[in-house]
Design a protein around this motif. Structure first.
Motif, PDB file in Angstrom:
ATOM      1  N   VAL A   5     -45.661   3.867   8.648  1.00  0.00           N
ATOM      2  CA  VAL A   5     -45.855   3.880  10.102  1.00  0.00           C
ATOM      3  C   VAL A   5     -44.772   4.789  10.698  1.00  0.00           C
ATOM      4  O   VAL A   5     -43.647   4.352  10.949  1.00  0.00           O
ATOM      5  CB  VAL A   5     -45.763   2.468  10.712  1.00  0.00           C
ATOM      6  N   PRO A   6     -45.084   6.086  10.914  1.00  0.00           N
ATOM      7  CA  PRO A   6     -44.091   6.984  11.510  1.00  0.00           C
ATOM      8  C   PRO A   6     -43.727   6.525  12.922  1.00  0.00           C
ATOM      9  O   PRO A   6     -44.586   6.040  13.669  1.00  0.00           O
ATOM     10  CB  PRO A   6     -44.807   8.340  11.545  1.00  0.00           C
ATOM     11  N   LEU A   7     -42.465   6.675  13.294  1.00  0.00           N
ATOM     12  CA  LEU A   7     -41.987   6.277  14.620  1.00  0.00           C
ATOM     13  C   LEU A   7     -41.512   7.510  15.367  1.00  0.00           C
ATOM     14  O   LEU A   7     -40.662   8.257  14.880  1.00  0.00           O
ATOM     15  CB  LEU A   7     -40.846   5.262  14.504  1.00  0.00           C
ATOM     16  N   GLY A   8     -42.059   7.740  16.538  1.00  0.00           N
ATOM     17  CA  GLY A   8     -41.640   8.868  17.361  1.00  0.00           C
ATOM     18  C   GLY A   8     -42.347  10.174  17.050  1.00  0.00           C
ATOM     19  O   GLY A   8     -42.205  11.149  17.791  1.00  0.00           O
ATOM     20  N   VAL A   9     -43.106  10.222  15.948  1.00  0.00           N
ATOM     21  CA  VAL A   9     -43.871  11.419  15.575  1.00  0.00           C
ATOM     22  C   VAL A   9     -45.206  10.985  15.004  1.00  0.00           C
ATOM     23  O   VAL A   9     -45.392   9.822  14.607  1.00  0.00           O
ATOM     24  CB  VAL A   9     -43.121  12.279  14.528  1.00  0.00           C
ATOM     25  N   ASP A  10     -46.156  11.923  14.962  1.00  0.00           N
ATOM     26  CA  ASP A  10     -47.464  11.602  14.387  1.00  0.00           C
ATOM     27  C   ASP A  10     -47.434  11.620  12.864  1.00  0.00           C
ATOM     28  O   ASP A  10     -48.105  10.831  12.208  1.00  0.00           O
ATOM     29  CB  ASP A  10     -48.517  12.596  14.882  1.00  0.00           C
ATOM     30  N   ASN A  50     -41.727   4.027  21.225  1.00  0.00           N
ATOM     31  CA  ASN A  50     -40.846   3.291  22.123  1.00  0.00           C
ATOM     32  C   ASN A  50     -39.456   3.921  22.116  1.00  0.00           C
ATOM     33  O   ASN A  50     -38.810   4.038  21.070  1.00  0.00           O
ATOM     34  CB  ASN A  50     -40.779   1.827  21.691  1.00  0.00           C
ATOM     35  N   GLU A  51     -38.977   4.341  23.299  1.00  0.00           N
ATOM     36  CA  GLU A  51     -37.704   5.063  23.390  1.00  0.00           C
ATOM     37  C   GLU A  51     -36.513   4.191  23.002  1.00  0.00           C
ATOM     38  O   GLU A  51     -35.564   4.660  22.361  1.00  0.00           O
ATOM     39  CB  GLU A  51     -37.512   5.613  24.810  1.00  0.00           C
ATOM     40  N   GLU A  52     -36.528   2.916  23.377  1.00  0.00           N
ATOM     41  CA  GLU A  52     -35.418   2.017  23.030  1.00  0.00           C
ATOM     42  C   GLU A  52     -35.312   1.835  21.521  1.00  0.00           C
ATOM     43  O   GLU A  52     -34.217   1.829  20.955  1.00  0.00           O
ATOM     44  CB  GLU A  52     -35.600   0.657  23.716  1.00  0.00           C
ATOM     45  N   THR A  53     -36.461   1.689  20.866  1.00  0.00           N
ATOM     46  CA  THR A  53     -36.472   1.556  19.406  1.00  0.00           C
ATOM     47  C   THR A  53     -35.906   2.805  18.741  1.00  0.00           C
ATOM     48  O   THR A  53     -35.066   2.730  17.836  1.00  0.00           O
ATOM     49  CB  THR A  53     -37.909   1.323  18.907  1.00  0.00           C
ATOM     50  N   LEU A  54     -36.316   3.969  19.204  1.00  0.00           N
ATOM     51  CA  LEU A  54     -35.845   5.222  18.614  1.00  0.00           C
ATOM     52  C   LEU A  54     -34.353   5.417  18.848  1.00  0.00           C
ATOM     53  O   LEU A  54     -33.628   5.888  17.962  1.00  0.00           O
ATOM     54  CB  LEU A  54     -36.637   6.400  19.193  1.00  0.00           C
TER      55      LEU A  54
END
Length: 625
Positions: free
Chosen positions: A306-311, A365-369
């Motif tokens: 599950v990539p986060l912040g990118v596809d 989610n910006e906070e997660t990143l």
């Protein structure tokens, strides 16, 4: 004293096992199948005595592609790698894959060992040597020494030992003095002794008699015996290759991939937040829900990407990924891992665990990143603050913080001291919480009181007992410290057993005010012969709420059914104290006559003072308690 483990790596049949046998005198191919096939299938273990007398553990890992998952299990806990290359063949595909894997696992120290040089003419040897140097440019192995050896003809073995000794002396073994943790790479049964496991001891030391938990099954066991380099020991130190004889646990309950540690040092998880590097190979990329093989510690599990912040993460790129697993693992933040494609099985990349027990995240989610970025960058103050402000909602000790971060306890304590001075951490006794989380909790406390005041507009406040029950995540001292902070900031007031917002005032409407005046008048006139609560409430829709508002202000409850005016209560208490002080004691009759009441109410009042600890009964008299 340093405790170093050396690993071998390299293509099949490049001479790893023969080299180790010449270095150590120990045969690491132990099974009949290995001997017959002439290749290592399982992990082999040995040790070498260096010229300075230091004894170093060696893990011989198999090189054949079909056994690469055994190789991955073998590199857990290794400090230095001997990259073995046949002088006849040079660097092969398997060699490159091993190099990629070792680099992704965070190993930084290498010695390149050129083997079988006795069977190669000097010209070819020079060509291979130059080719190796060229191939290693731009990699972590670029500065690694290259030692020419021949284990059969005993060429270069002494020099290799000297180079290993020098490398070991230069190695920084920053072992965390925390709870012990051992990733099991081999498990077997010994007749008369029971279950034995082997692995490299990480993070902490172990002694005979220590109680451990085998994760992820969470099975309790105890250390019966310890061996290090085939010698019985009372104590095993971080970084040592260790064999443990365990009690009350079967071989099938603690096989390869299990983690042995103390209770609560790790927590089994179905998810991991990670930073992954995708190897720069044409076919490599990571997309949402890609199924992969995860190799972490000595365990292999399947999971999905599950990539986060990118596809997606393309070849040669890196990014944040949440791994959703098909089996639980028990790991810690900072652990390295490898991912391989589901089918065909090839190495895609690897990375490091940033959060070992995360919740599911929204992908953008910006906070997660931002939180993952802090964990990736590794600024120690930020890591502690991220944990104390975002990961937990309860106070933690310095030891618990150190164990979560897999960090040195003294460093954690020193950093906490600095953060307290900066006003970023809130200390209570020996526990700590981030000031951001404290402020969030304080706002929540104010909101609880505000909601209570809106619901009960005529009550003077919420009972402290009820208030404390709303914040059960905090222990007594911790909650009291936060209450003290609220009072010092003049946000709340505590009167007796009630708490309220400082700016809250009881406000009566005209109907309630009329009812207040009626109740106070009736109770003041009746003295210590009051009407019952039921009579006060009779046929009055506002009386109950008004009574709640007057409680502790102008009326006093002797018991749930009996109320008197506060003036009557104060008069009775003052008379009792003064009379006993002047006369030594007080009788029931004397009190009854003074208060102009019946024996029933006089007894009720005096027994209530006994309960409050103001008086005590001695035979038929009352004296001050």
């Amino acid at each position: 004293m340093k405790h170093i483990v050396i690993g071998t790596a390299g293509h099949i049949d490049h001479g790893k096992t023969t080299l180790i046998k010449r270095l150590t005198g120990i045969e690491t191919d132990t099974t009949r199948e290995e001997k017959e096939r002439g290749m290592s299938i399982n992990l082999g273990f040995a040790y070498v005595d260096l010229p300075n007398g230091e004894r170093i553990g060696i893990v011989d890992v198999p090189g054949h592609e079909k056994f690469i998952k055994n190789m991955l299990a073998g590199v857990a806990g290794i400090n230095l790698v001997l990259l073995v290359i046949d002088a006849n063949e040079g660097i092969m595909p398997q060699t490159k894959e091993h190099m990629d894997i070792l680099t992704l696992l965070g190993i930084e120290d290498f010695i390149v060992v050129l083997t079988k040089v006795g069977a190669v003419d000097e010209e070819l040897r020079e060509i291979v040597y130059e080719d190796i140097q060229e191939s290693l440019k731009g990699t972590p192995l670029e500065q690694a020494p290259i030692i020419e050896t021949d284990a059969v003809e005993n060429i270069g073995i002494d020099k290799l030992k000297e180079v290993i000794m020098l490398k070991v002396e230069q190695l920084s073994t920053d072992i965390v003095e925390a709870a012990p943790r051992l990733n099991v790479d081999r498990s077997f049964s010994v007749k008369g002794f029971g279950t034995v496991v082997t692995g490299t001891l990480l993070d902490g030391s172990l002694k005979i008699g220590d109680e451990l938990i085998a994760y992820p099954g969470e099975i309790k066991t105890k250390v019966r015996n310890i061996q290090v380099h085939e010698t019985n020991q009372e104590l095993a130190y971080p970084g040592q290759r260790t064999a443990l004889n365990l009690t009350k646990i079967g071989v099938d309950e603690v096989g390869r991939g299990s983690v042995l540690t103390t209770k609560a040092n790790v927590e089994p998880t179905w998810m991991l937040d990670t930073k992954i590097t995708c190897l720069n190979l044409p076919q490599n990329q990571l997309e949402l829900w890609d199924r992969v093989h995860l190799h972490i510690g000595t365990k292999e599990v399947r999971g999905r990407i599950v990539p986060l912040g990118v596809d997606k993460i393309l070849a040669g790129e890196e990014g944040f990924v949440q791994l959703r697993l098909e089996e639980q693992v028990a790991v810690k933040s900072g652990d390295h891992f490898i991912i391989r494609s589901y089918s065909p099985v090839v190495t895609i990349g690897g990375g490091v665990v940033l959060e070992a027990n995360p919740v599911k995240h929204r992908r953008f989610n910006e906070e997660t990143l931002a939180s993952l970025k802090i964990k990736e960058e590794g600024n120690f103050e930020d890591l502690i603050l991220d944990y104390l402000n975002n990961k937990i909602k309860q106070f933690k000790t310095a030891k618990e913080i150190a164990e979560y971060l897999n960090a040195n306890l003294d460093l954690v304590r020193d950093t906490l001291d600095d953060l307290i001075v900066k006003g970023q951490v809130f200390p209570v006794s020996h526990t700590f919480l981030g000031m951001e989380e404290v402020n969030r909790s304080l706002v929540e406390m104010e909101q609880v009181l505000e909601n209570y005041h809106k619901k009960y507009r005529l009550r003077q406040g919420m009972s402290l007992e009820e208030f404390r029950s709303k914040f059960g995540q905090f222990k007594g001292k911790e909650l009291e410290a936060m209450l003290k902070y609220l009072k010092e900031e003049q946000l709340v007031q505590v009167t007796g057993s009630l708490i309220k917002l400082t700016d809250f005032e009881v406000s009566y409407n005209s109907y309630q005010l009329k009812e207040k005046e009626r109740i106070e008048k009736v109770l003041k006139q009746s003295g210590l012969t009051p009407p019952s609560v039921e009579e006060i409430l009779a046929d009055s829709p506002n009386a109950k709420e008004v009574l709640e508002a007057l409680n502790g202000v102008s009326i006093y409850y002797l018991n749930p059914e009996t109320i008197i005016h506060m003036d009557t209560f104060n008069h009775g208490v003052n008379f009792v104290k003064q009379h006993i002080t002047e006369n030594g004691s007080l009788t029931l009759g004397e009190f009854r006559d003074e208060m102009d009441t019946s024996r029933k109410y006089a007894m009720m009042f005096l027994e209530h003072l006994d309960e409050l600890g103001i008086t005590k009964r001695v035979e038929n008299n009352r004296v001050l308690a």
